[in-house]
Design a protein around this motif. Structure first.
Motif, PDB file in Angstrom:
ATOM      1  N   LEU A  58       0.732  -1.181  -0.169  1.00 35.53           N
ATOM      2  CA  LEU A  58      -0.146  -0.003   0.156  1.00 35.53           C
ATOM      3  C   LEU A  58       1.029   1.199  -0.122  1.00 35.53           C
ATOM      4  O   LEU A  58       1.721   1.290   0.767  1.00 35.53           O
ATOM      5  CB  LEU A  58      -0.886  -0.028   1.183  1.00 35.53           C
ATOM      6  CG  LEU A  58      -2.000   1.172   1.375  1.00 35.53           C
ATOM      7  CD1 LEU A  58      -2.987   1.074   0.322  1.00 35.53           C
ATOM      8  CD2 LEU A  58      -2.408   0.946   2.918  1.00 35.53           C
ATOM      9  N   THR A  59       0.824   2.122  -0.774  1.00 41.19           N
ATOM     10  CA  THR A  59       1.700   3.450  -1.007  1.00 41.19           C
ATOM     11  C   THR A  59       0.934   4.710  -0.313  1.00 41.19           C
ATOM     12  O   THR A  59      -0.316   4.368  -0.200  1.00 41.19           O
ATOM     13  CB  THR A  59       1.852   3.702  -2.363  1.00 41.19           C
ATOM     14  OG1 THR A  59       0.876   3.934  -2.960  1.00 41.19           O
ATOM     15  CG2 THR A  59       2.709   2.627  -3.231  1.00 41.19           C
ATOM     16  N   ARG A  60       1.469   5.716  -0.103  1.00 35.92           N
ATOM     17  CA  ARG A  60       0.982   6.885   0.440  1.00 35.92           C
ATOM     18  C   ARG A  60      -0.146   7.341  -0.386  1.00 35.92           C
ATOM     19  O   ARG A  60      -0.997   7.982   0.032  1.00 35.92           O
ATOM     20  CB  ARG A  60       1.915   7.664   0.712  1.00 35.92           C
ATOM     21  CG  ARG A  60       1.548   8.662   1.709  1.00 35.92           C
ATOM     22  CD  ARG A  60       3.027   9.896   2.024  1.00 35.92           C
ATOM     23  NE  ARG A  60       3.997   8.884   2.775  1.00 35.92           N
ATOM     24  CZ  ARG A  60       5.196   9.017   2.411  1.00 35.92           C
ATOM     25  NH1 ARG A  60       5.508  10.255   1.906  1.00 35.92           N
ATOM     26  NH2 ARG A  60       6.261   8.353   3.179  1.00 35.92           N
ATOM     27  N   ALA A  61      -0.182   7.331  -1.673  1.00 35.45           N
ATOM     28  CA  ALA A  61      -1.265   7.631  -2.580  1.00 35.45           C
ATOM     29  C   ALA A  61      -2.366   7.116  -2.311  1.00 35.45           C
ATOM     30  O   ALA A  61      -3.161   7.323  -3.004  1.00 35.45           O
ATOM     31  CB  ALA A  61      -0.415   7.581  -4.003  1.00 35.45           C
ATOM     32  N   GLY A  62      -2.564   5.777  -1.848  1.00 34.49           N
ATOM     33  CA  GLY A  62      -3.753   5.175  -1.454  1.00 34.49           C
ATOM     34  C   GLY A  62      -3.801   4.152  -2.538  1.00 34.49           C
ATOM     35  O   GLY A  62      -4.837   3.727  -3.200  1.00 34.49           O
ATOM     36  N   LYS A  63      -2.559   3.681  -3.378  1.00 34.66           N
ATOM     37  CA  LYS A  63      -2.964   2.774  -4.495  1.00 34.66           C
ATOM     38  C   LYS A  63      -2.120   1.354  -3.754  1.00 34.66           C
ATOM     39  O   LYS A  63      -1.089   1.428  -3.021  1.00 34.66           O
ATOM     40  CB  LYS A  63      -1.969   3.186  -5.588  1.00 34.66           C
ATOM     41  CG  LYS A  63      -2.230   2.372  -6.738  1.00 34.66           C
ATOM     42  CD  LYS A  63      -1.279   2.946  -7.961  1.00 34.66           C
ATOM     43  CE  LYS A  63      -1.789   2.406  -9.354  1.00 34.66           C
ATOM     44  NZ  LYS A  63      -0.931   2.812 -10.429  1.00 34.66           N
ATOM     45  N   LEU A  64      -2.736   0.340  -4.362  1.00 30.14           N
ATOM     46  CA  LEU A  64      -2.464  -1.018  -3.963  1.00 30.14           C
ATOM     47  C   LEU A  64      -1.604  -1.508  -5.072  1.00 30.14           C
ATOM     48  O   LEU A  64      -2.224  -1.822  -6.092  1.00 30.14           O
ATOM     49  CB  LEU A  64      -3.688  -1.702  -3.697  1.00 30.14           C
ATOM     50  CG  LEU A  64      -3.785  -2.842  -2.448  1.00 30.14           C
ATOM     51  CD1 LEU A  64      -3.148  -2.479  -0.993  1.00 30.14           C
ATOM     52  CD2 LEU A  64      -5.130  -3.049  -2.177  1.00 30.14           C
ATOM     53  N   PHE A  65      -0.574  -2.199  -4.924  1.00 27.39           N
ATOM     54  CA  PHE A  65       0.275  -2.832  -5.902  1.00 27.39           C
ATOM     55  C   PHE A  65       0.422  -4.103  -5.513  1.00 27.39           C
ATOM     56  O   PHE A  65       0.479  -4.475  -4.235  1.00 27.39           O
ATOM     57  CB  PHE A  65       1.517  -2.123  -6.215  1.00 27.39           C
ATOM     58  CG  PHE A  65       1.662  -0.776  -6.725  1.00 27.39           C
ATOM     59  CD1 PHE A  65       1.817  -0.842  -7.944  1.00 27.39           C
ATOM     60  CD2 PHE A  65       1.789   0.142  -5.946  1.00 27.39           C
ATOM     61  CE1 PHE A  65       1.968   0.499  -8.703  1.00 27.39           C
ATOM     62  CE2 PHE A  65       1.748   1.392  -6.480  1.00 27.39           C
ATOM     63  CZ  PHE A  65       1.769   1.569  -7.947  1.00 27.39           C
ATOM     64  N   ALA A  66       0.175  -5.253  -6.418  1.00 23.44           N
ATOM     65  CA  ALA A  66       0.819  -6.589  -6.282  1.00 23.44           C
ATOM     66  C   ALA A  66       1.891  -6.959  -6.987  1.00 23.44           C
ATOM     67  O   ALA A  66       2.021  -6.732  -8.000  1.00 23.44           O
ATOM     68  CB  ALA A  66      -0.405  -7.510  -6.687  1.00 23.44           C
ATOM     69  N   LEU A  67       2.979  -7.226  -6.240  1.00 21.22           N
ATOM     70  CA  LEU A  67       4.205  -7.575  -7.005  1.00 21.22           C
ATOM     71  C   LEU A  67       4.441  -9.006  -6.856  1.00 21.22           C
ATOM     72  O   LEU A  67       4.238  -9.556  -5.701  1.00 21.22           O
ATOM     73  CB  LEU A  67       5.590  -6.866  -6.231  1.00 21.22           C
ATOM     74  CG  LEU A  67       5.398  -5.369  -5.996  1.00 21.22           C
ATOM     75  CD1 LEU A  67       6.445  -4.744  -5.111  1.00 21.22           C
ATOM     76  CD2 LEU A  67       5.491  -4.566  -7.500  1.00 21.22           C
ATOM     77  N   HIS A  68       5.013  -9.382  -8.096  1.00 22.43           N
ATOM     78  CA  HIS A  68       5.398 -11.030  -7.923  1.00 22.43           C
ATOM     79  C   HIS A  68       6.905 -11.361  -7.251  1.00 22.43           C
ATOM     80  O   HIS A  68       7.768 -10.560  -7.815  1.00 22.43           O
ATOM     81  CB  HIS A  68       5.398 -11.282  -9.429  1.00 22.43           C
ATOM     82  CG  HIS A  68       5.220 -12.961  -9.440  1.00 22.43           C
ATOM     83  ND1 HIS A  68       6.522 -13.694  -9.413  1.00 22.43           N
ATOM     84  CD2 HIS A  68       4.311 -13.723  -9.841  1.00 22.43           C
ATOM     85  CE1 HIS A  68       6.030 -14.799  -9.458  1.00 22.43           C
ATOM     86  NE2 HIS A  68       4.975 -15.107  -9.685  1.00 22.43           N
ATOM     87  N   THR A  69       6.867 -12.260  -6.430  1.00 20.80           N
ATOM     88  CA  THR A  69       8.277 -12.365  -5.754  1.00 20.80           C
ATOM     89  C   THR A  69       9.232 -12.822  -6.685  1.00 20.80           C
ATOM     90  O   THR A  69      10.203 -12.750  -6.498  1.00 20.80           O
ATOM     91  CB  THR A  69       8.092 -13.488  -4.650  1.00 20.80           C
ATOM     92  OG1 THR A  69       7.534 -14.503  -5.211  1.00 20.80           O
ATOM     93  CG2 THR A  69       7.091 -12.903  -3.476  1.00 20.80           C
ATOM     94  N   GLY A  70       9.026 -13.241  -7.855  1.00 17.35           N
ATOM     95  CA  GLY A  70       9.869 -13.815  -8.785  1.00 17.35           C
ATOM     96  C   GLY A  70      10.847 -12.891  -9.401  1.00 17.35           C
ATOM     97  O   GLY A  70      12.040 -12.991  -9.345  1.00 17.35           O
ATOM     98  N   ASP A  71      10.181 -11.730 -10.057  1.00 18.48           N
ATOM     99  CA  ASP A  71      10.758 -10.712 -10.524  1.00 18.48           C
ATOM    100  C   ASP A  71      10.444  -9.412 -10.221  1.00 18.48           C
ATOM    101  O   ASP A  71      11.164  -8.421 -10.670  1.00 18.48           O
ATOM    102  CB  ASP A  71      10.895 -10.983 -12.328  1.00 18.48           C
ATOM    103  CG  ASP A  71       9.438 -11.150 -12.527  1.00 18.48           C
ATOM    104  OD1 ASP A  71       8.622 -11.190 -11.682  1.00 18.48           O
ATOM    105  OD2 ASP A  71       9.171 -11.141 -13.842  1.00 18.48           O
ATOM    106  N   GLY A  72       9.524  -9.258  -9.402  1.00 18.80           N
ATOM    107  CA  GLY A  72       9.255  -7.920  -8.846  1.00 18.80           C
ATOM    108  C   GLY A  72       8.302  -7.220  -9.918  1.00 18.80           C
ATOM    109  O   GLY A  72       7.978  -6.239  -9.625  1.00 18.80           O
TER     110      GLY A  72
END
Lengths: 180, 987
Positions: free
Chosen positions: B496-510
């Motif tokens: 969760l970023t300060r801008a209120g955006k939610l990101f899903a990152l893959h652990t394999g390569d980011g």
């Protein structure tokens, strides 16, 4: 290799057996030569034979006692090896300990076999057998004791609680500094 | 560093060395095999283009993460970047004499020059002063005094002139004593004077004319304006400004020709008919015109030469205006961004000819980027000598976009530089039915890869092959698949970023799997100033709820204060779809995930509001029934750091509200601990992680003895310092400073342990795991940092040593325990010196908790150091016995070793490191580590080596080959022996 031996064994076509102790004439195909009476010869030898048998029984008993005491020597040697191996767990000490355990056990399994050659109606083998068993049991005990000194026997509380999961808690509490 | 560059011949030896327990090192060719690193800069505040000369076109930006960076205009890559300290906020940036980037930071206290091509710092000047004032950086073109180009800086109430060559202060003029709040520095072209203009009090406008050569005050003037000023001002030309009066309804034109100030006023309602209410002047630097925001629209007003205001255009208030850009001697252009549904419209207009557009482009924009927040305009000369424009746009989610010729040339997800919270989610389970062709292909690839690897192992590989091996390893599709793997290495990191955006990152390569700008956390009429609070796992399906997707609980608040209303969203972790959202509702001061889930595997949460009422979520009768059942055993505690009070609470019956709410519970106070305010101030607390798994409750000692760990989730570690010592290190003498640590049971309020470190000072960084706490602080007497460890053992269980009872299971070691039984705790403690100051500490966590732990220390150099927990064992002694050595106790040393090979970030830096998150993989030996700051870094760690699996670069082909060779050898020897035997028999 086993197979090869067997083949070689059966490969013999014939053989001559020079020693023949069998007393019964009926068992022989060839008749005795003239002037030779087997029975008289037997009778002549009977006293000597008896004496011989007695000494043989004595000898057997003596031997049986020797065999019965053999583990004792083994036992001393094992003790020396164990002392040399030390009390830390490593390959050498584990090897020594397991051989110290295995030898008495295998010896106990083969008690009757060990005393088989000395089996005789006239020989009382119970005494030697008991001594043999007792000595082997002592050796086994020594092995177990060694196992314990190595810490491989579950005789401590730590051996029983090492994988005990943490106890559950009845209450639950959460919270903290107010979120900012 | 960990780049163990060793000859291939030594590889075998090296493998053996790496098995020694201390090192976590990796080979050069293993870099980025298990880790990835991403660089960001944060939300851009200022941008200065540098495109005049041929060569690499670049833009220099400063950001809200205190980063100054030079970006490639072609691809958006970072040429160079510097992260300034957390308190070193950048106020202004500019480019001087075509080769230096000048930054003014720390509230106008530090001026630095950086070399434009490579980012080396050229000089730095500290401007002493503590008067809070605007900080203004003004770099006049073609102002030379002697051989020097001058830089004017206004900061801390002083006006300085700097030499741009070496940053030397040429002169200094104190303006704060004159009472002026300087708004602008103006240097008329070709003159030898500089004007400082600003308000004196709220009634006067003043000008100061200063000689640029020596800082001599030539003339000063101040004129009162009866209406007063509100502070908004815009400078249209070098001698005209427009300000708003104190009622914000009158535009005041201020002329200051030749030091003479004159005012003219005009009501906004006269200029713009049918507009009433308060107005505000937009801070965009415009020339010859002013942009005024009235109610829901922005009005562009031009001042004619006769001094009359003319309305040029009226646009919606969501429009974004750039600063004006001069494209020729007399022409000024301005860019405007307006939202058109899912598109944005970029218009560039000439100030002199507003009715026609130089550019009018509509650009398709991902709706997850939200609205535009800032625009920076730059022009270039096309081949046909007309001017083209490129615009750098900062979006609502803090991403940075370059637009040129109606297209997005590049975009950067710089919101990821300001992560506030992190959680993880499993990936979907792999479905059956993989096509045969795919298998064959992958089999062929697999074989090819292994043959290559075999070549590498046997030292037969050519350089090309080595490169191919490296490439294969990097892009091994195995690790980047979108399905769950057997070892649990593949997961989604949800941030969760300060801008209120939610990101899903893959652990394999980011890579970003999905991203969503949460509507509930966006600025709206009901939620004026939203800020994000926390991220929780809402639903983690397993067993019977397997067919449901996991979901994430996002909490926010509409405003900065604690009693501002809260909002929440529930987001699907696989797709990023917002499943449910609510708000604004009651305030949120605490989020407590409860250890209960309902039949859909949704976790029960208590949200505590500012009035200490508990609200239960999810709002379902089933959850309510579960909570009612567990009500008697659910407690919560609050830490009032300002008052120095710890309080314990329990939920009571339903709240008494106007609208009855069965999910709301009143709470009652159970206990409180009041720290004496004259001697102690709370500076930190720590608890264990809720999801931490502990394998065993017993700690075995070398002499076969057992100690029972005091393992409780309800332990709170509290640190207090002497109030005097709450400031920076060194602000007090050792005699006045102390640090007290407490271990408090949060059910009963019982203090289990208290310990005072005299002569020590914060800041304190803590990590709490299993039955131990490790904390880092500064020892003023020794002038060094220290780390201490406390281990807690349960004395009341210590009697459970009867083997027979244990064998028969007649013990109560596994029966549930209550804090009210007051188990007796004993602690062991030890302290060590530590070389580094620390930004954050975390610990590794594994699936079953069997693997030994490592501390992950975020050092001041923005690296992550892995330190074995065994170095922080309170049972360390100077001369451990043989048995203790066997147990793994390291001889006591006064300081903790920092082994260069144990930096898990190897050669990289996680700039602006803020947090380290560890997540267990399914494989017991392995843990996943995610470190975030301005940069992101992810690595897979095995604290005790991968004892439960073969390493990834294990050569299966070699193993296969060996087995085949052995089988062949067996057959050959068998045939040979048969033949030999036959010959024997014939002999």
């Amino acid at each position: 290799m086993e197979k090869g031996k067997a083949i070689m064994g059966s490969g013999r076509r014939w053989g001559v057996e020079f020693t023949d102790n069998s007393a019964a004439p009926s068992s022989r195909d060839i008749p005795d030569p003239p002037g030779f009476t087997r029975s008289s010869h037997d009778q002549d030898d009977s006293t000597a034979n008896k004496q011989k048998k007695d000494s043989e029984a004595n000898w057997k008993l003596k031997k049986a006692w020797e065999v019965a005491q053999a583990p004792f020597k083994n036992f001393l040697m094992m003790g020396f090896m164990m002392w040399m191996a030390g009390s830390t767990v490593h390959l050498f000490s584990i090897g020594i300990t397991f051989s110290a355990l295995w030898q008495p056990i295998s010896a106990l399994q083969g008690v009757s076999k060990v005393f088989e050659p000395y089996k005789d109606n006239k020989v009382e083998l119970l005494g030697p057998k008991l001594v043999y068993i007792a000595l082997n049991l002592v050796a086994l005990g020594l092995g177990v004791w060694k196992l314990n000194t190595l810490g491989l026997l579950p005789t401590h509380a730590s051996d029983w609680v090492s994988s005990l999961p943490p106890a559950q808690e009845v209450e639950y509490s959460g919270g903290g500094i107010p979120l900012f | 560093m960990a780049m163990a560059i060793r000859a291939r011949v030594l590889l075998l030896f090296a493998v053996f060395f790496s098995f020694s327990y201390l090192t976590f090192s990796l080979y050069q060719d293993q870099v980025s095999l298990m880790d990835w690193h991403q660089q960001y800069i944060g939300k851009v505040k200022h941008a200065v283009f540098h495109t005049q000369k041929a060569g690499r076109k670049r833009v220099v930006v400063s950001t809200e993460e205190n980063v100054i960076a030079s970006l490639d205009l072609r691809h958006g890559e970072i040429f160079w970047r510097h992260v300034l300290g957390a308190n070193d906020t950048i106020d202004e940036i500019d480019i001087a004499i075509g080769k230096y980037v000048i930054t003014l930071s720390s509230g106008g206290n530090i001026l630095r020059a950086w070399n434009l091509p490579d980012g080396q710092m050229v000089w730095e000047s500290i401007l002493p002063g503590s008067t809070a004032s605007r900080s203004i950086l003004s770099i006049p073109t073609n102002l030379r005094v002697g051989k020097d180009d001058l830089i004017f800086v206004y900061g801390s109430g002083n006006l300085y002139a700097f030499s741009s060559i070496d940053g030397e202060v040429l002169w200094k003029k104190d303006l704060a004593s004159e009472g002026i709040d300087v708004q602008q520095l103006i240097h008329p072209h070709g003159s030898n004077t500089v004007y400082a203009l600003g308000f004196i009090g709220s009634l006067h406008f003043g000008t100061f004319e200063i000689n640029v050569k020596n800082g001599e005050l030539l003339k000063h003037d101040k004129v009162a304006f009866s209406g007063g000023f509100c502070g908004d001002i815009s400078f249209l030309k070098s001698d005209i400004a427009v300000a708003l009066d104190s009622t914000r309804s009158v535009l005041v034109t201020i002329q200051f020709k030749e030091g003479e100030i004159s005012f003219q006023q005009a009501h906004i309602s006269d200029i713009v008919p049918d507009s009433s209410g308060v107005a505000a002047i937009l801070p965009s630097k415009l020339t010859e015109m002013v942009a005024v925001k009235v109610k829901k629209s922005i009005i562009f007003i031009k001042l004619t030469n006769e001094g009359k205001f003319v309305v040029m255009e009226k646009v919606d208030h969501t429009a974004i205006v750039s600063a004006s850009l001069s494209i020729s001697e007399s022409e000024q252009s301005v860019a405007l961004i307006q939202r058109r549904d899912s598109k944005i419209q970029l218009t560039v207009k000439l100030v002199s000819d507003w009715s026609s557009n130089l550019i009018k482009e509509t650009i398709e924009m991902d709706c997850q980027r939200g609205l535009a927040h800032k625009i920076f305009l730059n022009n270039y000369i096309r081949t046909d000598r007309s001017s083209g424009f490129r615009a750098l746009i900062v979006m609502e989610d803090h991403s940075l976009i370059l637009v040129q010729q109606g297209k997005i040339v590049w975009s950067r997800e710089d919101g990821l530089a300001s992560i506030t919270d992190v959680t993880t989610s499993e990936l979907p389970v792999e479905k059956d039915g993989v096509s045969v062709a795919k298998v064959e292909h992958s089999l062929f690839e697999w074989l090819k890869g292994h043959v290559l690897k075999l070549k590498g192992t046997l030292m037969l590989a050519t350089p090309d092959d080595v490169a191919a091996i490296q490439r294969l390893r990097l892009q091994s599709s195995e690790k980047n698949k979108m399905t769950r793997d057997h070892n649990g290495f593949r997961k989604l990191i949800i941030v969760l970023t300060r801008a209120g955006k939610l990101f899903a990152l893959h652990t394999g390569d980011g890579r970003i799997v999905w991203s969503v700008l949460l509507n509930s956390l966006r600025k709206s009429e009901t939620c004026e100033a939203p800020n994000v609070l926390k991220l929780q796992q809402w639903q983690v399906p397993h067993h019977h709820a397997m067919d449901e997707n996991p979901s994430i609980f996002v909490l926010g608040r509409c405003g900065p204060s604690i009693d501002a209303p809260g909002v929440y969203s529930i987001v699907d972790a696989y797709t990023g779809k917002e499943l449910n959202s609510l708000g604004p509702f009651h305030s949120i001061s605490q989020v407590i995930p409860l250890p209960y889930t309902d039949t859909k595997e949704q976790r029960l949460h208590l949200l505590i509001d500012a009035e200490w009422r508990a609200h239960l979520y999810p709002r379902s009768s089933e959850a309510l029934a579960i909570f009612q059942r567990e009500l008697g055993n659910t407690y919560w505690y609050s830490v009032e750091a300002d008052n120095g009070i710890l309080r314990g609470h329990a939920a009571k019956e339903n709240c008494v509200l106007q609208v009855p709410d069965e999910y709301c519970f009143d709470t009652r106070d159970l206990w409180s601990i009041v720290f004496p305010s004259e001697s102690e101030k709370i500076i930190g607390t720590a608890t264990r992680k809720l999801n931490e798994v502990v394998h065993t409750q017993a700690k075995l000692l070398a002499d076969q003895d057992v100690m029972y760990k005091y393992i409780s989730k309800n332990l709170l570690f509290v640190v207090t310092v002497a109030p005097k010592a709450a400031g920076d290190i060194g602000s007090v003498t050792p005699d006045e400073s102390w640090l007290v640590v407490y271990l408090v049971d949060t059910i009963t309020g019982r203090i289990l342990h208290r310990m005072t470190h005299y002569g020590s000072q914060g800041p304190v960084h803590v990590v709490f795991s299993e039955n131990w706490v490790v904390y880092h602080y500064f020892n003023l007497r020794a002038h060094r940092y220290e780390m201490s460890v406390i281990e807690i053992y349960d004395q009341s269980r210590a009697d459970n040593k009867d083997v027979l009872k244990l064998i028969l299971g007649k013990h109560n070691l596994t029966s549930p325990i209550s804090s009210y039984s007051r188990p007796e705790a004993v602690t062991k403690q030890q302290s060590y010196f530590f070389t580094h100051s620390v930004k954050t500490i975390a610990t590794t966590s594994t699936a079953k908790g069997i693997t030994s732990k490592q501390l992950l220390i975020g050092t001041v150099g923005d690296q992550v150091l892995a330190l074995d927990k065994r170095f922080l064992d309170p049972r360390r002694t100077l001369n451990p016995t043989q048995a203790e050595k066997e147990e793994g106790i390291i001889p006591l040393t006064d300081s903790l070793p920092v082994i260069p090979q144990s930096y898990i970030t190897h050669a990289l830096k996680v700039e602006g490191l803020r947090g380290i998150v560890t997540v267990p993989a399914k494989l017991e030996s392995t843990t996943l580590v995610f470190a975030h700051g301005v940069d992101l870094f992810f690595i897979r760690l095995a604290p005790s080596k991968t004892y439960d699996s073969l390493t990834e670069d294990f050569s299966y082909a070699l193993l296969l080959l060996t087995i085949v060779a052995l089988v062949v050898a067996i057959f050959v020897t068998w045939i040979l022996s048969e033949r030999k035997e036959l010959q024997e028999k014939w002999r």
